[in-house]
Structure formats: structure tokens, C-alpha cells
Scaffold this active site. Structure first.
Site, short mmCIF file in Angstrom:
data_model
loop_
_atom_site.label_atom_id
_atom_site.label_comp_id
_atom_site.label_asym_id
_atom_site.label_seq_id
_atom_site.Cartn_x
_atom_site.Cartn_y
_atom_site.Cartn_z
N GLY A 1 -24.53 3.30 1.28
CA GLY A 1 -23.42 3.82 0.48
C GLY A 1 -23.61 3.47 -0.98
N GLY B 1 -22.48 4.26 -3.80
CA GLY B 1 -21.40 4.80 -4.63
C GLY B 1 -20.99 3.76 -5.65
N ASN B 2 -19.71 3.73 -5.99
CA ASN B 2 -19.25 2.80 -7.01
C ASN B 2 -19.59 1.36 -6.64
OD1 ASN B 2 -17.52 0.87 -8.24
ND2 ASN B 2 -16.20 2.48 -9.00
N ALA B 3 -19.04 0.89 -5.52
CA ALA B 3 -19.22 -0.52 -5.15
C ALA B 3 -20.69 -0.84 -4.88
CB ALA B 3 -18.36 -0.85 -3.93
N GLY B 4 -21.36 -0.01 -4.07
CA GLY B 4 -22.74 -0.28 -3.64
C GLY B 4 -23.74 -0.25 -4.78
N ASP C 1 -6.65 4.34 -4.94
CA ASP C 1 -7.30 4.17 -3.63
C ASP C 1 -7.97 5.51 -3.33
OD1 ASP C 1 -7.54 2.26 -1.29
OD2 ASP C 1 -6.70 3.97 -0.24
N LYS D 1 0.86 -1.18 0.00
CA LYS D 1 0.00 0.00 0.00
C LYS D 1 0.89 1.22 0.00
CE LYS D 1 -4.48 0.88 0.16
NZ LYS D 1 -5.60 0.06 -0.34
P1 NAD Z 1 -17.55 5.85 -3.51
O1 NAD Z 1 -17.00 7.15 -3.08
O2 NAD Z 1 -17.88 5.64 -4.96
O3 NAD Z 1 -18.91 5.54 -2.72
C1 NAD Z 1 -19.07 5.71 -1.34
C2 NAD Z 1 -20.53 6.04 -1.07
O4 NAD Z 1 -20.72 6.09 0.33
C3 NAD Z 1 -20.97 7.39 -1.62
O5 NAD Z 1 -22.24 7.26 -2.22
C4 NAD Z 1 -21.06 8.26 -0.36
O6 NAD Z 1 -22.03 9.30 -0.49
C5 NAD Z 1 -21.47 7.25 0.66
N1 NAD Z 1 -21.22 7.67 2.04
C6 NAD Z 1 -20.22 8.44 2.53
N2 NAD Z 1 -20.40 8.62 3.84
C7 NAD Z 1 -21.50 7.94 4.19
C8 NAD Z 1 -22.19 7.72 5.39
N3 NAD Z 1 -21.78 8.29 6.53
N4 NAD Z 1 -23.27 6.93 5.38
C9 NAD Z 1 -23.70 6.37 4.23
N5 NAD Z 1 -23.11 6.54 3.05
C10 NAD Z 1 -22.02 7.32 3.04
O7 NAD Z 1 -16.53 4.75 -2.98
P2 NAD Z 1 -16.42 3.21 -3.38
O8 NAD Z 1 -15.29 3.07 -4.32
O9 NAD Z 1 -17.75 2.67 -3.75
O10 NAD Z 1 -15.94 2.60 -2.00
C11 NAD Z 1 -16.86 2.29 -0.96
C12 NAD Z 1 -16.22 1.30 -0.01
O11 NAD Z 1 -15.84 0.15 -0.74
C13 NAD Z 1 -14.96 1.79 0.69
O12 NAD Z 1 -14.90 1.22 1.98
C14 NAD Z 1 -13.86 1.22 -0.17
O13 NAD Z 1 -12.64 1.07 0.56
C15 NAD Z 1 -14.48 -0.11 -0.50
N6 NAD Z 1 -13.85 -0.73 -1.67
C16 NAD Z 1 -13.99 -0.18 -2.91
C17 NAD Z 1 -13.37 -0.78 -3.99
C18 NAD Z 1 -13.52 -0.23 -5.38
O14 NAD Z 1 -12.97 -0.85 -6.31
N7 NAD Z 1 -14.28 0.83 -5.60
C19 NAD Z 1 -12.59 -1.94 -3.81
C20 NAD Z 1 -12.48 -2.49 -2.53
C21 NAD Z 1 -13.12 -1.87 -1.47
#
Ligand code: NAD
Length: 420
Positions: free
Chosen positions: A221, A223-226, A149, A109
């Protein structure tokens, strides 16, 4: 976006986890000590010219935790609260994540202490290129392969790839993953984490007698993953998304909500909140809804001793990193709630990063169908292995995932031996 830095020293947590698994695996003191030390740590202080002509010194880190299984892999984050101990912990967790899905990688990392929200694009490019120059001797397709990241993205990776390539005198796409497709990124990388999470849920559901068709899903959440996990569960497996949230709050409709429409609405309005036809709920309430599957996909430390006994989901699938604290894990185990742990449930991202690297080394691009098919295979096999270990040892899935991962790293260390 998850916040960097934490009140509890994350590397102490990472070492405690190693001790727990080392006890289960009955590892000797020497092996334990190797597992609890990062192999190589790099700290660099470097100047960057700011837009006003002044120079500022930034501090960057790269920790290569363990390379017994192959070159190390892990993201680089830009955040004001990056610390060396945080980077060490994240590098250890990458080691276990790569091992649990059986990628031929170790873990690493990196991080730079900076506030990208208050830096111009030019300043970020100069910071990235200078940091990349400092990293040249210790990264490379056969050594250590960074990825995006927190607050870094495909553009950051493009700058690192270009800087490294300038130093070598030829293009080296395999030095980083998460690149734009135009310079060797992979089809399917953008949605890989959510897709991998959906595949693991699909594998776990029948073990509880749960049919995914019509099953209810709540996503904290969006976002991307959700959002990707929600769309795949809805479109491909017939599940029903009943709730979603973001940093502004959440929405709920037990009859189901269309995740594509929610995404469109969020793109226009900036949030899921006030999505027509759904009731408003808070981010705390979404965790306690009556739902078959809960997907925490936002931040760490969401499921704690305060709310664990109110969770009604049958499956908690951790798309986010570290959403469940150990006290909540205990409650879930007692309540027979199935937790699909982060190092397994969100490993789809690093898996397709591995595919990207493999395509770069081959000089050949795979179709989206091929990427998804291989991802499906990796996630299905990995879930099956973790589930078998959990049954055999009568432990929860998180412990089983750690046992699987650490055993694989230890096997590699033992076969290679401790030279000289
Ligand atoms: P992202 O920024 O696209 O999405 C995050 C979402 O969470 C956003 O919609 C944001 O508004 C929301 N959020 C922020 N604070 C919040 C809260 N207090 N309550 C509810 N929702 C809230 O990020 P992502 O890439 O989807 O990552 C989300 C998680 O997944 C992180 O923990 C990240 O480490 C993990 N992750 C992501 C990936 C990836 O490839 N994108 C890979 C492994 C792990």
C-alpha cells in the site's frame, strides 16, 4: 482506500477486545459496562439539494465514545456502507489510540452514508455544510474535534470550519484538524502517520538486535502512510526498500528500490506496477517476502490464518488500521514476530492533529522542525511504555497497547468519579 463496512460487526469486535483487557486489568462490572457503551450518539437525517434541483435525504452519525480524558477526537468518513455500529467501533478505537499516545483527548467518529465518487463538488459542499450545521451543538474545540477520514479531506474540513465559524460569528480554527495550512492547518500533518510509523520501527528494531541501516523493508500500500514511511526509513535511517505495492499489484528488488523514484513513477503512470528495474509480484506475495520489516499500509484483514505462518518479517508495523486478524496475531506471537499495533504505529496522524489543535488554541504556528521533534518524542515515549507493559505482563504488543490505553481511560474515569 480502505473499504467501509465489514462482514463481522466491528462493534462486537471492539467490545470483545474491551472484555479481554478488562479481564487482564480485573475491572469490575460497572467499569466494564461504561467502557462498552458510547457516551453519546447522534443520528441526523438531513436534506441536500442536488445539482438537478431535486432534494435527497442523507443520514449522518457522530459517536462520542468516551470523554474522560478530554474532548473527543476522530474523523468523519463519507461512504455508502457507513453503519452506526461501524462508527461506534471506530470511535472506541480512537479512544484507545488517543490514550496510548497520551493525548488529552477522548475518542469519537462520524460518518455520512453517501457515495462521494458519484457526487459533484457542489453537492459535496452542500452535504458537508448542512451536516456541519447539524453538528454545531455537539462539536467545538472544547467538546469534539472532527478530522478527515475515508473520502473526506482538507477541503471537507475547511467547509466544516467555515460553517461552524459562520454560526459562531468568528473564526474557530480549532473545531477541526487536518485543515489546509492557509486556515490553521499544521506543518507536518500530511506526513505525520508515515513519520510516526517510521519512528516506532526505529525504536523497536534494536530490541530485536536489528540495525535499521541496511535493513530490508516491504510496504503493502504505497499511498500516503506507506510511501512516507518508506521515504523516511530510506532517507533518515538508511533502510533499504525492497518491495512496494498498490491496488494494481507490487514490485520487488532485493537490491533495493528508490522510494522517491517509485513515487514519481506512480504519479505519472497511476501505479507502482512495471517500475523499471524491479520484478512484478502480487499483493499476496509481498506479505510473504523475506524481509526484516513488513509495513501493511493499505487495507484491513490482510494478515490472516491463511498466510500468517508464511510471513517471514521480523517486524510487522501496522500503518493501516486493522490489517492483522486475531488468529494471525497468535501465530506471530508464537513465531516471535514483533507486531507494532495500529493504535500505536499509526498514531502519528492524530498526534499531529493534536498539535494542530494546540497551535490553533495558542494562536501560534510551530515550525516543521518543532512539529517533528515533538512527534518524535511522543512516539518514542509511547513505544517505550507499550514495550515495558508487554515485557512485564508477558503479552504481545497489541495487548500491551490496549492495556496501557484502557488503564489510562479507567484512571481518568475513576478520578473524575461517576457523577452524581
Ligand atoms: P491512501 O489512499 O493514500 O493509500 C492506500 C494505498 O493502498 C494506495 O496506494 C492504494 O492503491 C493501496 N491499496 C488499495 N487496495 C490495495 C490492495 N488490495 N492491496 C495493496 N494495496 C492496496 O490511504 P492512506 O491514508 O495511506 O491510508 C492507508 C491506511 O492507513 C488505512 O488503513 C488508513 O486507515 C490508515 N491510516 C492512515 C492515516 C493517515 O493519516 N493517512 C492515519 C491512520 C491510519
Amino acid at each position: 482506500m480502505p473499504q467501509s463496512g465489514a462482514a463481522i460487526n466491528p462493534f462486537e469486535t471492539a467490545k470483545r477486545q474491551i472484555d479481554i483487557v478488562a479481564d487482564i486489568l480485573r475491572l469490575d462490572e460497572g467499569t466494564r459496562a461504561v467502557l462498552k457503551h458510547p457516551k453519546r450518539e447522534f443520528t441526523v437525517n438531513f436534506p441536500v439539494r442536488m445539482d438537478d434541483g431535486s432534494y435527497r435525504v442523507f443520514t449522518g452519525y457522530r459517536v462520542q465514545y468516551n470523554m474522560a480524558r478530554g474532548p473527543s477526537k476522530g474523523g468523519i468518513r463519507y461512504h455508502p456502507q457507513v453503519t452506526l455500529d461501524e462508527v461506534r467501533a471506530l470511535a472506541a478505537w480512537m479512544t484507545w489510540k488517543c490514550a496510548v499516545v497520551n493525548l488529552p483527548y477522548g475518542g469519537a467518529k462520524g460518518g455520512v452514508i453517501c457515495d462521494p465518487k458519484h457526487m459533484s463538488r457542489g453537492e459535496l459542499e452542500r452535504l458537508t455544510r448542512r451536516f456541519a450545521t447539524e453538528l454545531v451543538p455537539i462539536i467545538g474545540p472544547e467538546i469534539d474535534i472532527p478530522a478527515p477520514d475515508v473520502y473526506t479531506d482538507s477541503q471537507t474540513m475547511a467547509w466544516i470550519m467555515d460553517t461552524y465559524s459562520q454560526e459562531k460569528g468568528y473564526s474557530v480554527p480549532g473545531v477541526v484538524t487536518g485543515k489546509p495550512i492557509a486556515i490553521g492547518g499544521s506543518e507536518g500533518r500530511g506526513e505525520a502517520t508515515g513519520r510516526g510509523c517510521a519512528y516506532v520501527i526505529r525504536e523497536a528494531a534494536p530490541k530485536l538486535g536489528l540495525k535499521l541501516k541496511g535493513a530490508s523493508i516491504a510496504v503493502q500500500g504505497f499511498g500516503n502512510a506507506g510511501s512516507v514511511a518508506a521515504k523516511i526509513l530510506n532517507d533518515e535511517f538508511g533502510a533499504k526498500i525492497i518491495a512496494a505495492s498498490d491496488s494494481q499489484g507490487g514490485i520487488y528488488n532485493p537490491e533495493g528500490i528508490n522510494p522517491h523514484k517509485v513515487e514519481e513513477y506512480k504519479q505519472k503512470s497511476g501505479s507502482v506496477v512495471k517500475f523499471p528495474g524491479a520484478k512484478s509480484i502480487s499483493n499476496e506475495e509481498i506479505l510473504e517476502l523475506k524481509t526484516d520489516v513488513l509495513i501493511p499500509a493499505a487495507l484491513e484483514n490482510q494478515l490472516t490464518s491463511k498466510n500468517a505462518d508464511k510471513v517471514q518479517a521480523k517486524i510487522v508495523a501496522e500503518a493501516a488500521n486493522g490489517p492483522t486478524v486475531p488468529e494471525a496475531d497468535k501465530v506471530f506471537f508464537e513465531k516471535k514476530i514483533t507486531v507494532l499495533p495500529d493504535i500505536l504505529a499509526n498514531a502519528g496522524g492524530v498526534t499531529v492533529s493534536y498539535f494542530e489543535w494546540a497551535q490553533n488554541l495558542e494562536g501560534y504556528s510551530w515550525s516543521l522542525a518543532e512539529v517533528n521533534d515533538r512527534l518524535n518524542h511522543v512516539m518514542t515515549e509511547s513505544y517505550a511504555r507499550v514495550h515495558a507493559v508487554a515485557e512485564e505482563r508477558k503479552v504481545d504488543n497489541r495487548t500491551a497497547a490496549y492495556v496501557t490505553a484502557i488503564q489510562r481511560v479507567v484512571d481518568a474515569m475513576r478520578f473524575r468519579g461517576f457523577f452524581p
